[in-house]
Design an enzyme around this catalytic site. Sequence first.
Site, short mmCIF file in Angstrom:
data_model
loop_
_atom_site.label_atom_id
_atom_site.label_comp_id
_atom_site.label_asym_id
_atom_site.label_seq_id
_atom_site.Cartn_x
_atom_site.Cartn_y
_atom_site.Cartn_z
N GLY A 93 23.22 56.29 10.55
CA GLY A 93 21.95 55.59 10.54
C GLY A 93 21.45 55.29 11.95
N CYS A 94 20.22 54.80 12.03
CA CYS A 94 19.61 54.56 13.34
C CYS A 94 20.28 53.41 14.08
CB CYS A 94 18.11 54.32 13.18
SG CYS A 94 17.66 53.03 11.99
#
Length: 352
Positions: A157-158
């Site tokens: 994920g970011c």
Amino acid sequence: MTYKAGVVGAAGFAGIELVRLLARHPEFELVAATSDALAGTPIAKAYPAFIGVTDLAFSTHEETDLAACDVAFLAVPHKAAMAVAGDLIAAGVTVIDLSADFRLKDPAVYEQWYAPHTAPELLAQAAFGLPELTGDELAAAAERRAAGEAVLVGCAGCYPTATSLAAAPAIRAGLVDAAAPVVADAVSGVTGAGKKATERTHFCFANENMEAYGVGTHRHTPEIEQILGLQGRLVFTPHLAPLNRGLLSTVTLPLALGAAPSTEELVALYRDFYAASPLVSVMDAGVQPRTASVAGTCRAQVGVAVHPAGLIVATGAIDNLGKGAAGQGVQCANIVFGLPETCGLEEIANPV
């Protein structure tokens, strides 16, 4: 050799960024872009930036023959990817998933933070997609794909990407107190919340405003803990900023007893750690990363400094749609298909 690629969920922010990258990729040919809501609409009509670039139209998920693809990128909500990944892999299609469905190794942890996992048998075979830190998993997946097997990658994920790239070198060098909490404060642009507007992300609420959210409860917490080995010790607080794209994570790490590196020594350690990582730049001592300097790219900038209170302060800047989502997906696909990991990826952000 050109590989046929499809994007599932192509109309969302991460999906359309995948379309942008794949439309000009020298080795992946974009042949399908699905969106039930925009089925039949030319991509260039929904997103005029693609005028003169592609004549492809969105198609429905059900009517698209993804089995004809070599690789399918899943830019769909959590819980949706695990419903389709198994069938695609069984059809011989390599899957690059941008959701959280195949990031967490333990199905019980996934259930705690999301929902019961309906394809736990796939978790063991999924490679974790953060090339700079899990290159061994991706290399093994590349070997299996070269041998004729369709493989699965669950991309990081970011928030976990920026946070982990900032913190990992210090933790893996044994410089961080193994019993103390690690604090990560991260700020993301509004595109990180997805295309559908909410009361938090609507322009009138997001503009001229910053706020913390998901304090102590954000779903990226167990993912960061898994990457960095911080189970039960991570204090992660995300914030929303009035940016279209960009993510900055500031990680405060207590020094281990007896550890006393200088900032210059930390910079040298970090540069050695990322020497073989072409998409990560370590800033000079006294210089901090900027989100604007990586916007539109799959690059990451990392800064590190020693704090006189006996702490390391490490910072990581990425584009949440680039290195935090679509760009990372393409980077992982490049590795799995035996291509240079920077293939088709923009490496220079707009300077102003």
